[in-house]
Design an enzyme around this catalytic site. Structure first.
Site, mmCIF file in Angstrom:
data_model
loop_
_atom_site.group_PDB
_atom_site.id
_atom_site.type_symbol
_atom_site.label_atom_id
_atom_site.label_comp_id
_atom_site.label_asym_id
_atom_site.label_seq_id
_atom_site.Cartn_x
_atom_site.Cartn_y
_atom_site.Cartn_z
ATOM 1 N N SER A 47 44.142 -22.738 52.284
ATOM 2 C CA SER A 47 42.790 -22.204 52.141
ATOM 3 C C SER A 47 41.890 -23.226 51.464
ATOM 4 C CB SER A 47 42.815 -20.908 51.318
ATOM 5 O OG SER A 47 43.056 -21.196 49.949
ATOM 6 N N SER A 54 40.367 -22.867 48.551
ATOM 7 C CA SER A 54 40.175 -22.541 47.140
ATOM 8 C C SER A 54 40.229 -23.763 46.225
ATOM 9 C CB SER A 54 41.220 -21.523 46.680
ATOM 10 O OG SER A 54 42.510 -22.098 46.645
ATOM 11 N N LYS A 87 46.765 -24.336 42.392
ATOM 12 C CA LYS A 87 45.560 -24.283 41.563
ATOM 13 C C LYS A 87 45.612 -25.423 40.548
ATOM 14 C CE LYS A 87 44.389 -20.317 43.478
ATOM 15 N NZ LYS A 87 43.289 -20.202 44.452
ATOM 16 N N SER A 96 37.791 -18.602 44.964
ATOM 17 C CA SER A 96 39.179 -18.783 44.566
ATOM 18 C C SER A 96 39.682 -17.537 43.849
ATOM 19 C CB SER A 96 39.320 -19.997 43.628
ATOM 20 O OG SER A 96 40.638 -20.078 43.104
#
Length: 304
Positions: A87, A89, A144, A252
């Site tokens: 994705s 994010s 992340k 996110s």
């Protein structure tokens, strides 16, 4: 899925290894004894000799596959594992179509089945990009950036991040809450629909990296994960946990919304983009969405 594949690799490695070992220590000596007995009782032609020494087909296949599968198991479980960015994010640091390497030993060497730490090799540092299992959704893996370490006090208000590092070992005075430095960089390099996103350079610990923000998104404090005894948008990271955020701050799903990342969920540190495929295409393209339209060679290299 990743855990199931690890278990599958372990089972296949053990299975092929046991078949090979059983033949090596039991069946092969028996074949050699039969050959010696046959040679003692009469003359043998080469064809009969080859048949007596021939390995069963299963054993031959396992003997050839075992070292390859074992090498893959060791490489994937203890050294490096490939990971595809699913994705946006982590834009602009990582884009959909990036394929990265995750350093599995960065935060400890773990067994591939139960993920128990066998050897401590290090801990996440603020600003690093890490990969971990989702704390709430079984089977889902996320990537992340480390924002908060155990004991840190985190505040996120109106698109601005504040961090108060944990007070270590009687340190006096304790660090104060400080705004994380963020310098506007550009607008229009990245879009969400037709809206241009703001790009800023953020200094998080020793790491300087770019982040994106959407100027049209209101503060979503009401949707944030609520920690007991804290105001909305404010958290204290528990021992053995980490606070994670995506670089695409307004697109996110991260610790702001679902909480902290337990240490046992860590899979490794993202260290390198080894290939990057461009997935952009026009709306009238006849190609499936998973087919790349090009290779972004300029993106290959270390991840900051």
């Amino acid at each position: 899925m990743a855990q199931l594949f690890s278990i599958f690799l372990v089972c296949i490695t053990l299975g092929t290894g046991l078949v090979w070992a059983f033949d090596h220590w039991l069946l092969a000596p028996r074949r050699r004894r039969q050959l010696a007995l046959a040679e003692a009782t009469g003359n043998l032609d080469q064809d009969r000799r080859d048949r007596l020494l021939a390995e069963p087909g299963l054993v031959e296949s396992c003997r050839g596959a075992f070292p390859v599968i074992a090498a893959v198991l060791v490489l994937r479980s203890f050294l490096y594992e490939p990971f595809q960015i699913p994705s946006g994010s982590m834009m602009p640091t990582l884009l959909v179509g990036d394929f990265i390497l995750v350093e599995k030993f960065a935060y400890g060497i773990k067994d591939p089945v139960w993920s128990k730490k066998l050897v401590a090799t290090g801990e996440p540092q603020r600003g690093q990009v890490f990969v971990f299992k989702h704390p709430l959704e079984e089977g889902k893996v996320l990537i992340k950036r480390v924002v908060g370490l155990p004991g840190d006090h985190i505040l996120y208000r109106h698109g601005q991040l504040y961090v108060q590092p944990a007070c270590q070992g009687g340190q006096q005075p304790c660090p104060a809450m400080a705004e994380v430095a963020k310098v506007p960089k550009a607008q229009g390099a990245f879009f969400q629909g037709n809206l241009a996103l703001d790009t800023s350079t953020e200094q998080l610990g020793k790491v300087k990296h770019d982040i994106l923000s959407n100027p049209m998104v209101p503060d979503r404090t009401g949707q944030y994960f609520r920690q007991s005894g804290h105001r909305p948008g404010e958290w204290t990271v528990p021992p053995g946990h980490y606070f994670a955020m995506g670089d695409n701050r307004d697109n996110s799903s991260d610790s702001r919304f679902w909480g902290f990342v337990p240490e046992q969920n860590l899979l490794g540190r993202a260290v390198f983009i080894w290939i990057s495929f461009d997935m952009d295409r026009s709306a009238d393209s006849w190609l499936p969405t998973w087919v790349p339209t090009g290779v972004r060679f300029g993106r290959l290299g270390p991840i900051k």
